[in-house]
Enzyme design. Structure first.
Site, PDB file in Angstrom:
ATOM      1  N   LYS A 206       0.842  -1.200   0.000  1.00 26.71           N
ATOM      2  CA  LYS A 206       0.000   0.000   0.000  1.00 26.71           C
ATOM      3  C   LYS A 206       0.878   1.250   0.000  1.00 26.71           C
ATOM      4  O   LYS A 206       0.674   2.168  -0.776  1.00 26.71           O
ATOM      5  CB  LYS A 206      -0.923  -0.034   1.228  1.00 26.71           C
ATOM      6  N   GLU A 212      10.310  -4.749   4.747  1.00 28.89           N
ATOM      7  CA  GLU A 212      10.380  -6.157   4.322  1.00 28.89           C
ATOM      8  C   GLU A 212      10.158  -6.280   2.811  1.00 28.89           C
ATOM      9  O   GLU A 212      10.900  -6.955   2.102  1.00 28.89           O
ATOM     10  CB  GLU A 212       9.286  -6.977   5.035  1.00 28.89           C
ATOM     11  N   GLY A 266      -5.039  -1.658   4.857  1.00 24.10           N
ATOM     12  CA  GLY A 266      -4.212  -2.777   4.396  1.00 24.10           C
ATOM     13  C   GLY A 266      -4.874  -4.128   4.620  1.00 24.10           C
ATOM     14  O   GLY A 266      -4.922  -4.978   3.728  1.00 24.10           O
ATOM     15  N   ARG A 267      -5.416  -4.345   5.815  1.00 23.07           N
ATOM     16  CA  ARG A 267      -5.998  -5.662   6.133  1.00 23.07           C
ATOM     17  C   ARG A 267      -7.411  -5.836   5.572  1.00 23.07           C
ATOM     18  O   ARG A 267      -8.043  -6.864   5.804  1.00 23.07           O
ATOM     19  CB  ARG A 267      -5.940  -5.922   7.634  1.00 23.07           C
ATOM     20  N   GLU A 352      -5.050  -6.895  14.823  1.00 21.71           N
ATOM     21  CA  GLU A 352      -4.500  -5.588  14.428  1.00 21.71           C
ATOM     22  C   GLU A 352      -5.613  -4.540  14.454  1.00 21.71           C
ATOM     23  O   GLU A 352      -5.379  -3.377  14.757  1.00 21.71           O
ATOM     24  CB  GLU A 352      -3.859  -5.677  13.034  1.00 21.71           C
ATOM     25  N   HIS A 383      -4.573 -33.341  17.135  1.00 23.32           N
ATOM     26  CA  HIS A 383      -3.383 -34.090  17.536  1.00 23.32           C
ATOM     27  C   HIS A 383      -2.277 -33.166  18.023  1.00 23.32           C
ATOM     28  O   HIS A 383      -1.118 -33.571  18.094  1.00 23.32           O
ATOM     29  CB  HIS A 383      -2.901 -34.958  16.369  1.00 23.32           C
ATOM     30  N   LYS A 511       8.003  -0.670  13.600  1.00 27.36           N
ATOM     31  CA  LYS A 511       8.788  -0.292  12.414  1.00 27.36           C
ATOM     32  C   LYS A 511       9.789   0.802  12.779  1.00 27.36           C
ATOM     33  O   LYS A 511      10.946   0.761  12.378  1.00 27.36           O
ATOM     34  CB  LYS A 511       7.851   0.248  11.318  1.00 27.36           C
TER      35      LYS A 511
HETATM   36  O1  F6P Z   1       1.294  -4.791   9.619  1.00 25.44           O
HETATM   37  C1  F6P Z   1       1.214  -3.401   9.577  1.00 25.44           C
HETATM   38  C2  F6P Z   1       0.864  -2.929   8.228  1.00 25.44           C
HETATM   39  O2  F6P Z   1       0.858  -1.530   8.298  1.00 25.44           O
HETATM   40  C3  F6P Z   1      -0.464  -3.493   7.765  1.00 25.44           C
HETATM   41  O3  F6P Z   1      -1.559  -2.763   8.154  1.00 25.44           O
HETATM   42  C4  F6P Z   1      -0.232  -3.599   6.302  1.00 25.44           C
HETATM   43  O4  F6P Z   1      -1.126  -4.505   5.767  1.00 25.44           O
HETATM   44  C5  F6P Z   1       1.200  -4.059   6.242  1.00 25.44           C
HETATM   45  O5  F6P Z   1       1.827  -3.333   7.269  1.00 25.44           O
HETATM   46  C6  F6P Z   1       1.900  -3.872   4.944  1.00 25.44           C
HETATM   47  O6  F6P Z   1       1.939  -2.537   4.540  1.00 25.44           O
HETATM   48  P1  F6P Z   1       2.149  -2.135   3.026  1.00 25.44           P
HETATM   49  O7  F6P Z   1       1.058  -2.740   2.237  1.00 25.44           O
HETATM   50  O8  F6P Z   1       2.121  -0.643   3.011  1.00 25.44           O
HETATM   51  O9  F6P Z   1       3.492  -2.669   2.594  1.00 25.44           O
END
Ligand code: F6P
Length: 543
Positions: A206, A212, A266-267, A352, A383, A511
Site C-alpha cells: 500500500k 520487508e 491494508g488488512r 490488528e 493431535h 517499524k
Molecule cells: O502490519 C502493519 C501494516 O501496516 C499493515 O496494516 C499492512 O497490511 C502491512 O503493514 C503492509 O503494509 P504495506 O502494504 O504498506 O506494505
C-alpha cells in the site's frame, strides 16, 4: 465503555449471574428446542450457536447492546464514506471494492469512487487474460509460468490464504508463490525452484515503503537483472500500490502498476488490486464470484435484524465470552485443509484492528478488547493442542467451520472429517462426568481399584462454549461472504468497545524501533542510550 451502553452491560452482568453454575449439558437437557432457537440460517449457511453458554434472555440483552451502541448508525457512517478512521483522517470504504457496477454510487469526499474501482478491476481482468492467454511474454519471449507476490501483512495474508482456499479452482498452468518474510530464507527458497525467464513478480505494498517488501523486491530484482539484464524489469515486474510515485522510482512502468486508495485499509485490501495474485491463480470470473459473495454478505449485514445478523451475532457472542465470562482467547478451527491459513489471516484482521487501549476520545479503556485468536485446521489441531481445550482448565471459546460438501472429493474422507468436527464440539459441550467414566470403565471389565485410580484422568469438565458455522461448500462466492462476515464482525465489536479498528499504531511503533536499531547493527551509529539487554544482543551479533 460508552455511557449509553452502561445499562446494557449491567443487564448482561445480571444475566451472567442467572446462568452461573448451569452446565451446557443441562441447558440442552432442559430445552429440546435449544438448537432451533439458537441457530440462524442465511442463504444455505447455518450458524449454530446453541453450544454457547447463553440463554434466550442473554441474547435479548446482547441485542440491546447492539442498539445501545448505535451499530446501525455507525454502519450508515461507514457506507457514507465518513472518516471513521479518525486518527488517520480516512474513510473505511472496502465495501466499495465489491459493490457491483450499475448499483449506484459510493461517495467519498463528494465524489463517486465506483468509476475508479471498476477501471482497476477491468485492468486486472485484462492483465490476467494476457498472462493466461500467454500473450504477455517475458524478456526472452517465453510465457510466464510462475508468479511471485512480494508483500507483507495485508498485502500478503489475504491473497495467500484465498489462493490456498480456492486451490480447487486453480489455473492449471500457472503457479502463484508468496514471499513475505524479511528473512532471506523466504525469498531464496522460493526462487530456488524458479527460472527468471518465466517468472513474474507482483510487488504489493500500500505504502511502497515497507522495509520487508522493499528489501525482498530489491533482491528479486537483482536476481532477475543478473540473469536477463536491466531491460527485462519491465516484462517481469508489476506493482500494486496507493503510492504510484514510489512505484515509478523503483523502476516499474506506470502502465504495469495497479492502483488502490487510502480509503482501503491494508488488512481490508484483498478485494482491491491486492487481489491480483488471486486473480492470476483462479481467473477473473472466480474473483468476480468472490466479490459477489462479499457483497451479498454486505447486504445481509446492512439489512438483517440483529437476531438474524451473522456478523452481529458472532461479534456479540464473542463480547459475551470476553467481557462477561472472562475468556481471553478464541480458537478458530476450520475443518477444511483449504482454510488452513484462515486463522493467520484473521489474526491480522481481528487483532490488528481491535487490539486497542484507548477509546475514540483517546481515554483509557475500562474493558479488554480483541481476545487472542489462534487455531489450526482440524483434524491436525486435534493431535496438537485439543488436549488443553478438553482438560487444561481454561475457558477456550471455539469456532468450528465446516463445509457440507468437500472441495476435493476423495472417497471416504469427508464423512470422517465432519464426524470429527461435530464430535469435538459435542465432547467440549457435554464433557464426561466421573460417574459416566466410572460406569464406562466398569462395564468394560476394569477392576474397581483400577476404575477408582483411572476415572479422574478420563473425565472431562465440558461446558466449553463453541459455535459451528456450516457452509454448503468452499467456493469463491462462499469464501468472499465468509471473509466479509469477519470484517463486519470486527467492525461491530469496535463500535461496542468504542475503538477505532482501522489504525495500527503499535505496528508503526515496531517499524520505527527497527529503523533506529538498523544503523547500530550495521555499525554506522553508536549504541548509545540502549538498555543493557538490547545493547548486549547487538554486541553478541557483532562479535
Ligand atoms: O502490519 C502493519 C501494516 O501496516 C499493515 O496494516 C499492512 O497490511 C502491512 O503493514 C503492509 O503494509 P504495506 O502494504 O504498506 O506494505
Amino acid at each position: 465503555m460508552k455511557t449509553v451502553t452502561a445499562a446494557a452491560w449491567k443487564a448482561l452482568a445480571s444475566e451472567a449471574e442467572s446462568i452461573r453454575g448451569v452446565h451446557l449439558r443441562d441447558m440442552f437437557a432442559a430445552d429440546a428446542q435449544r438448537f432451533s432457537s439458537l441457530s440462524v440460517r442465511w442463504n444455505d449457511w447455518l450458524l449454530d450457536y446453541s453450544k454457547q453458554r447463553v440463554a434466550a434472555a442473554c441474547m435479548e440483552r446482547l441485542h440491546q447492546l447492539w442498539h445501545a451502541a448505535e451499530v446501525p448508525g455507525w454502519i450508515a457512517r461507514m457506507r457514507a464514506g465518513e472518516a471513521i478512521n479518525h486518527t488517520e483522517k480516512r474513510a473505511a470504504l472496502h465495501i466499495a471494492l465489491r459493490h457491483p457496477a450499475g448499483k449506484g454510487p459510493i461517495m467519498h469526499a463528494g465524489r463517486d469512487v465506483m468509476p475508479d474501482v471498476l477501471r482497476e478491476l477491468d485492468r486486472m481482468r485484462d492483465f490476467a487474460a494476457q498472462i493466461h492467454g500467454r500473450h504477455w511474454r517475458g524478456a526472452t519471449g517465453e510465457p510466464i509460468t510462475d508468479i511471485v507476490n512480494i508483500g507483507i501483512g495485508g498485502s500478503d495474508l489475504g491473497p495467500r490464504m484465498a489462493t490456498q482456499a480456492l486451490a480447487a479452482f486453480r489455473h492449471p498452468e500457472l503457479t502463484v508463490h508468496y514471499v513475505a518474510n524479511l528473512d532471506g530464507a523466504d525469498l531464496a527458497t522460493v526462487l530456488a525452484g524458479l527460472q527468471p525467464r518465466t517468472t513474474l513478480f507482483v510487488i504489493a505494498s500500500k505504502t511502497f515503503t515497507t522495509q520487508e517488501t522493499m528489501q525482498n523486491a530489491a533482491s528479486a530484482r537483482h536476481w532477475l537483472v543478473r540473469a536477463l539484464g536491466e531491460a527485462a524489469v519491465a516484462r517481469h515486474f508489476v506493482a500494486v500500490s496507493t503510492n504510484l510515485a514510489e512505484v515509478a522510482r523503483f523502476g516499474i512502468d506506470p502502465a504495469n502498476a495497479f492502483a488502490f486508495w487510502d480509503w482501503v485499509g491494508g488488512r481490508y485490501s484483498l478485494w482491491s488490486a491486492i487481489g491480483l495474485p488471486l486473480v492470476l491463480a483462479v481467473g477473473f470470473d472466480h474473483f468476480r464470484q468472490f466479490l459477489a459473495g462479499a457483497h451479498a454478505m454486505d447486504e445481509h449485514f446492512f439489512s438483517a435484524p440483529v437476531a438474524e445478523n451473522l456478523p452481529g451475532l458472532l461479534a456479540l457472542l464473542e463480547i459475551w465470552n470476553t467481557n462477561v465470562l472472562g475468556a481471553d482467547n478464541r480458537a478458530l478451527l476450520p475443518y477444511s485443509q483449504s482454510l488452513a491459513l484462515l486463522p493467520r489471516y484473521l489474526q491480522q484482521l481481528e487483532m490488528e484492528s481491535n487490539g486497542k487501549q484507548v477509546d475514540r476520545q483517546g481515554r483509557p479503556l475500562d474493558c479488554v478488547t480483541a481476545p487472542i485468536l489462534w487455531g489450526e485446521a482440524g483434524t491436525n489441531g486435534q493431535h496438537a493442542f485439543y488436549q488443553l481445550i478438553h482438560q487444561g482448565g481454561r475457558l477456550v471459546p471455539c469456532e468450528f467451520i465446516a463445509c457440507r460438501q468437500p472441495d476435493f472429493a476423495l472417497p471416504g474422507h469427508h464423512e470422517k472429517l465432519l464426524a470429527n468436527c461435530f464430535a469435538q464440539s459435542e465432547a467440549l459441550m457435554r464433557g464426561k462426568t466421573l460417574a459416566e467414566t466410572t460406569a464406562e470403565l466398569t462395564a468394560g471389565g476394569t477392576s474397581p481399584e483400577q476404575v477408582a485410580a483411572l476415572a479422574p484422568y478420563r473425565s472431562f469438565p465440558g461446558n466449553q462454549p463453541s459455535t459451528t458455522l456450516l457452509l454448503p461448500r468452499l467456493d469463491p462466492f462462499n469464501l468472499g461472504a465468509l471473509l466479509a462476515l469477519y470484517e463486519h464482525k470486527v467492525f461491530v465489536q469496535s463500535i461496542v468497545w468504542d475503538i477505532n479498528p482501522f489504525d495500527q499504531w503499535g505496528v508503526e511503533y515496531g517499524k520505527q524501533l527497527a529503523n533506529r536499531l538498523l544503523p547500530i547493527i550495521e555499525g554506522k551509529a553508536p549504541a548509545a542510550g540502549l538498555d543493557s539487554s538490547t545493547a548486549g544482543l547487538i554486541s553478541a551479533c557483532k562479535s
